[in-house]
Design a protein around this motif. Structure first.
Motif, PDB file in Angstrom:
ATOM      1  N   LEU A  55      46.816  32.585  48.709  1.00 33.90           N
ATOM      2  CA  LEU A  55      47.279  33.839  48.129  1.00 33.90           C
ATOM      3  C   LEU A  55      48.323  34.442  49.069  1.00 33.90           C
ATOM      4  O   LEU A  55      49.399  34.860  48.646  1.00 33.90           O
ATOM      5  CB  LEU A  55      46.092  34.801  48.008  1.00 33.90           C
ATOM      6  N   LEU A  98      47.275  24.508  36.957  1.00 34.43           N
ATOM      7  CA  LEU A  98      46.337  25.491  36.415  1.00 34.43           C
ATOM      8  C   LEU A  98      46.351  25.363  34.902  1.00 34.43           C
ATOM      9  O   LEU A  98      47.377  25.574  34.260  1.00 34.43           O
ATOM     10  CB  LEU A  98      46.784  26.903  36.799  1.00 34.43           C
ATOM     11  N   VAL A  99      45.201  25.014  34.336  1.00 39.76           N
ATOM     12  CA  VAL A  99      45.127  24.779  32.898  1.00 39.76           C
ATOM     13  C   VAL A  99      44.534  25.977  32.194  1.00 39.76           C
ATOM     14  O   VAL A  99      43.536  26.531  32.656  1.00 39.76           O
ATOM     15  CB  VAL A  99      44.209  23.588  32.585  1.00 39.76           C
ATOM     16  N   ASN A 101      43.338  27.264  28.206  1.00 40.02           N
ATOM     17  CA  ASN A 101      43.021  26.872  26.846  1.00 40.02           C
ATOM     18  C   ASN A 101      43.235  28.071  25.930  1.00 40.02           C
ATOM     19  O   ASN A 101      42.839  29.169  26.258  1.00 40.02           O
ATOM     20  CB  ASN A 101      41.526  26.496  26.833  1.00 40.02           C
ATOM     21  N   GLU A 103      42.607  27.973  22.342  1.00 39.47           N
ATOM     22  CA  GLU A 103      41.857  27.889  21.072  1.00 39.47           C
ATOM     23  C   GLU A 103      42.786  28.076  19.872  1.00 39.47           C
ATOM     24  O   GLU A 103      42.380  28.616  18.852  1.00 39.47           O
ATOM     25  CB  GLU A 103      40.725  28.917  21.035  1.00 39.47           C
ATOM     26  N   PHE A 115      48.492  35.725  32.358  1.00 42.49           N
ATOM     27  CA  PHE A 115      47.691  35.392  33.528  1.00 42.49           C
ATOM     28  C   PHE A 115      48.452  34.455  34.466  1.00 42.49           C
ATOM     29  O   PHE A 115      48.547  34.686  35.673  1.00 42.49           O
ATOM     30  CB  PHE A 115      46.380  34.742  33.087  1.00 42.49           C
ATOM     31  N   ALA A 118      51.229  36.224  36.132  1.00 43.98           N
ATOM     32  CA  ALA A 118      50.711  37.137  37.146  1.00 43.98           C
ATOM     33  C   ALA A 118      50.324  36.357  38.397  1.00 43.98           C
ATOM     34  O   ALA A 118      50.405  36.863  39.505  1.00 43.98           O
ATOM     35  CB  ALA A 118      49.505  37.905  36.604  1.00 43.98           C
ATOM     36  N   TYR A 119      49.932  35.127  38.192  1.00 39.58           N
ATOM     37  CA  TYR A 119      49.589  34.277  39.324  1.00 39.58           C
ATOM     38  C   TYR A 119      50.834  33.659  39.933  1.00 39.58           C
ATOM     39  O   TYR A 119      50.757  32.852  40.841  1.00 39.58           O
ATOM     40  CB  TYR A 119      48.618  33.176  38.895  1.00 39.58           C
TER      41      TYR A 119
ATOM     42  N   ARG B  54      49.326  39.329  40.772  1.00 36.97           N
ATOM     43  CA  ARG B  54      47.907  39.107  41.063  1.00 36.97           C
ATOM     44  C   ARG B  54      47.693  38.573  42.454  1.00 36.97           C
ATOM     45  O   ARG B  54      46.632  38.764  43.045  1.00 36.97           O
ATOM     46  CB  ARG B  54      47.333  38.089  40.083  1.00 36.97           C
ATOM     47  N   THR B  64      39.458  37.623  43.462  1.00 31.66           N
ATOM     48  CA  THR B  64      40.488  37.166  42.527  1.00 31.66           C
ATOM     49  C   THR B  64      40.112  37.358  41.070  1.00 31.66           C
ATOM     50  O   THR B  64      40.946  37.232  40.201  1.00 31.66           O
ATOM     51  CB  THR B  64      40.767  35.671  42.726  1.00 31.66           C
ATOM     52  N   ALA B  66      38.619  35.257  39.510  1.00 33.31           N
ATOM     53  CA  ALA B  66      38.857  33.929  38.949  1.00 33.31           C
ATOM     54  C   ALA B  66      37.714  33.005  39.353  1.00 33.31           C
ATOM     55  O   ALA B  66      37.146  33.135  40.439  1.00 33.31           O
ATOM     56  CB  ALA B  66      40.178  33.368  39.441  1.00 33.31           C
ATOM     57  N   LEU B  83      33.145  22.779  29.356  1.00 31.23           N
ATOM     58  CA  LEU B  83      34.223  23.633  29.843  1.00 31.23           C
ATOM     59  C   LEU B  83      34.444  24.818  28.915  1.00 31.23           C
ATOM     60  O   LEU B  83      34.605  25.963  29.360  1.00 31.23           O
ATOM     61  CB  LEU B  83      35.492  22.786  29.912  1.00 31.23           C
ATOM     62  N   LYS B  84      34.420  24.555  27.630  1.00 28.69           N
ATOM     63  CA  LYS B  84      34.589  25.645  26.669  1.00 28.69           C
ATOM     64  C   LYS B  84      33.433  26.628  26.781  1.00 28.69           C
ATOM     65  O   LYS B  84      33.627  27.828  26.664  1.00 28.69           O
ATOM     66  CB  LYS B  84      34.643  25.081  25.253  1.00 28.69           C
ATOM     67  N   HIS B  87      34.136  28.804  29.699  1.00 26.48           N
ATOM     68  CA  HIS B  87      35.171  29.737  29.265  1.00 26.48           C
ATOM     69  C   HIS B  87      34.576  30.923  28.512  1.00 26.48           C
ATOM     70  O   HIS B  87      34.832  32.071  28.826  1.00 26.48           O
ATOM     71  CB  HIS B  87      36.135  29.030  28.308  1.00 26.48           C
ATOM     72  N   GLU B  91      35.037  34.419  30.565  1.00 23.17           N
ATOM     73  CA  GLU B  91      36.127  35.288  30.158  1.00 23.17           C
ATOM     74  C   GLU B  91      35.599  36.582  29.569  1.00 23.17           C
ATOM     75  O   GLU B  91      36.213  37.635  29.729  1.00 23.17           O
ATOM     76  CB  GLU B  91      37.039  34.571  29.167  1.00 23.17           C
ATOM     77  N   HIS B  96      38.951  34.896  34.986  1.00 26.05           N
ATOM     78  CA  HIS B  96      39.783  33.819  34.488  1.00 26.05           C
ATOM     79  C   HIS B  96      39.253  32.498  35.014  1.00 26.05           C
ATOM     80  O   HIS B  96      38.517  32.457  35.998  1.00 26.05           O
ATOM     81  CB  HIS B  96      41.239  34.023  34.900  1.00 26.05           C
ATOM     82  N   LEU B  98      40.024  28.585  36.309  1.00 23.33           N
ATOM     83  CA  LEU B  98      40.957  27.575  36.808  1.00 23.33           C
ATOM     84  C   LEU B  98      40.251  26.223  36.754  1.00 23.33           C
ATOM     85  O   LEU B  98      39.233  26.026  37.406  1.00 23.33           O
ATOM     86  CB  LEU B  98      41.326  27.877  38.264  1.00 23.33           C
ATOM     87  N   VAL B  99      40.813  25.308  35.987  1.00 24.83           N
ATOM     88  CA  VAL B  99      40.167  24.014  35.799  1.00 24.83           C
ATOM     89  C   VAL B  99      40.829  22.956  36.657  1.00 24.83           C
ATOM     90  O   VAL B  99      42.057  22.892  36.720  1.00 24.83           O
ATOM     91  CB  VAL B  99      40.306  23.543  34.343  1.00 24.83           C
ATOM     92  N   VAL B 121      39.072  31.643  44.860  1.00 27.59           N
ATOM     93  CA  VAL B 121      38.276  31.908  43.661  1.00 27.59           C
ATOM     94  C   VAL B 121      36.962  32.548  44.075  1.00 27.59           C
ATOM     95  O   VAL B 121      36.441  32.288  45.157  1.00 27.59           O
ATOM     96  CB  VAL B 121      37.976  30.620  42.853  1.00 27.59           C
TER      97      VAL B 121
END
Lengths: 322, 322
Positions: A55, A98-99, A101, A103, A115, A118-119, B54, B64, B66, B83-84, B87, B91, B96, B98-99, B121
């Motif tokens: 950071l 950084l992934v 999703n 939907e 997001f 912002a990162y 951020r 963070t 995150a 993963l979903k 999420h 969320e 947030h 990070l994957v 994180v």
DNA sequence: CTGAAAGCGCTTACAG
DNA sequence: CTGAAAGCGCTTACAG
């Protein structure tokens, strides 16, 4: 503050008896620092298990060495494979990924982009679902581009659909071909639909309006329901073109007696019953290519423009072959 | 520096005629700031399209908001679904995600964890492939836990395997059952393998050493090759238990004449030929649960310990039923 | 209710 | 080759 528990660069400096500046240089293996000092700093850093705070360094540097990837559905085979392609290329170049999703939701896409921005990610690879707005960040699209895109790797949707229709019409002699697919939103959805209309025309076939069935949210269920409705028509189609893999799966659930071809290849397409005739998209390659274009832009190159990736037909049994 | 192009909080302050401190408070909707001032600041911020950095706020705050998620393979149906689930929960709590993908590689996993930690994180959800080392960050494991795990949501691997073996032995009367699966590494791999040995014993069957075939890197190919080798034995097995979905798919590719059951459910298991008997894992629920545990820990709760999720058998045709 | 000041943990011109 | 100093863009005690 959690920082109280973490060793910082200053801790290393104190312990090694040098200034923070020197530690920073030493750990970056700068030639400006004496070899002995460099080694001592590294030893201390390792002993104290020092991990630089990204950071802080990103904030100072104004660059994160991170790339954001925005996909409609990580669980979809196509995006998952493309994602891996992006990974391959981008990590080899020293960037992290950084992934996020979305939907397939425009609002969630906007949030995801906010997001990532912002990162302070250095660049973006985006398969948009309609939520993209300019971020002031170098962006390469894949699969589906925003209208303002200056760099993108897209499928040749019209040609792909044409190959599917042509196969059904000429090899199997179908004259009543229907389409079950994505909504006609800008981008891939519209291109495939328009491609379908054009292809049917080029094959000299009629296209009754009710032969075009578009899904909304749950593609697999829509594929099933829309297919069932098509087959219940007075003059039902004898063949169906599915605009995406989940529509094909849904169609398969509704009926096995209609010829079926799919734009996207479902997972294990060759093991399904019947095995599904579909297009090979070279998913992972698509992701790699998008990432390559992004790296070019990040390296100061000009925007790469729009590339179209050709598709090739993989013939299996669902179309009636064999 | 890219910052030259972005509007910062100070820009907003100057334009609104207040101090940066006030802007910060106003945008956080702090009750400390006058309503008029608050509105003016918001207007200016929107006009200038201000997006807070951020990196800076996280650095200052020491948090963070995150959460990092580490998975062996985002493209695998199981992890994508889990993963979903993560999420969904995370969320909703304002974090947030990070994957990072590790390709089932311990070294890449270590790098992934280093990266996430460097990004500060607040917490981690990890399905480890053996590369985990304590990060000083609250961590909840799922699917496969490190030995030192204090919070995890795991599958009841032994019981799942037992259900599969029991079905083959009692319903179908198989006496020569082989195992094709993951390497016996700590965690899920070992649990399933040991579970298999135990289950075969409980069913009163013999287990020749060559009936245990373990894969290495490419599970689908291993599944095919190991199955082919098993069937070429002098006394081949009459049934196979696949330790994971890709092993099952590989086995299907090698042969259709042997009874097959799979621990993991392959995508579209019901549409494969033959449809595959397997265990229902409630993938997404697993991810949700892991995320819930993490939130508890982040909220100051005690480590939640190890939870085991039960599995239920979904009977289809590959085992010989119907 | 508001602002000046300090500081999060780094990096890098600048001076020596 | 090394260090003191400034600064990245925020937030938050502290003082008023």
């Amino acid at each position: 503050l959690s920082s109280a528990f973490r060793t910082t660069l200053s801790d290393v400096a104190r312990e090694a008896g040098v200034s923070p500046a020197t530690v920073s240089r030493a750990l970056a293996n700068s030639p400006l620092v004496n070899e002995r000092t460099r080694q001592r700093v590294w030893e201390v850093a390792e002993r104290l298990r020092f991990r630089p705070n990204r950071l802080a360094s990103s904030l100072r540097r104004g660059a994160t060495l991170a790339v954001g990837v925005v996909v409609p559905d990580v669980a979809a085979r196509f995006y998952a494979a493309a994602l891996k392609g992006v990974h391959d290329v981008v990590e080899a170049a020293g960037y992290h990924v950084l992934v996020v999703n979305t939907e397939r939701d425009a609002r969630r896409e906007r949030e995801a982009l906010d997001f990532l921005r912002a990162y302070q990610v250095d660049g973006l690879v985006v398969a948009t679902s309609g939520g993209y707005g300019d971020m002031g960040v170098p962006t390469v699209f894949f699969d589906n581009a925003a209208p303002e895109a200056s760099a993108a790797v897209l499928l040749d949707n019209e040609d792909g659909i044409f190959q599917l229709v042509w196969h059904l019409a000429t090899v199997h002699g179908h004259e009543r071909i229907a389409y079950v697919g994505l909504p006609a939103s800008p981008g891939a959805g519209r291109e495939r639909l328009e491609g379908f209309r054009a292809a049917v025309g080029r094959c000299g076939l009629a296209l009754p309006p009710q032969y075009v069935a578009l899904g909304t949210s749950d593609w697999e269920r829509d594929g099933r329901d829309l297919t069932a409705a098509l087959l219940a028509l007075e003059e039902p189609p004898t063949a169906i073109v599915a605009g995406a893999d989940l529509f094909a799966i849904g169609a398969l659930r509704a009926a096995r007696e209609v010829a079926l071809v799919s734009f996207d290849e479902p997972e294990f397409a060759d093991l399904l019953e019947p095995s599904v005739t579909s297009l090979d998209r070279h998913d992972r390659q698509l992701g790699r290519r998008a990432a390559e274009l992004l790296l070019e832009v990040l390296g100061g190159g000009a925007p790469a423009g729009i590339e179209r990736v050709p598709l090739s037909l993989t013939v299996r049994r669902s179309c009636g072959c064999e």
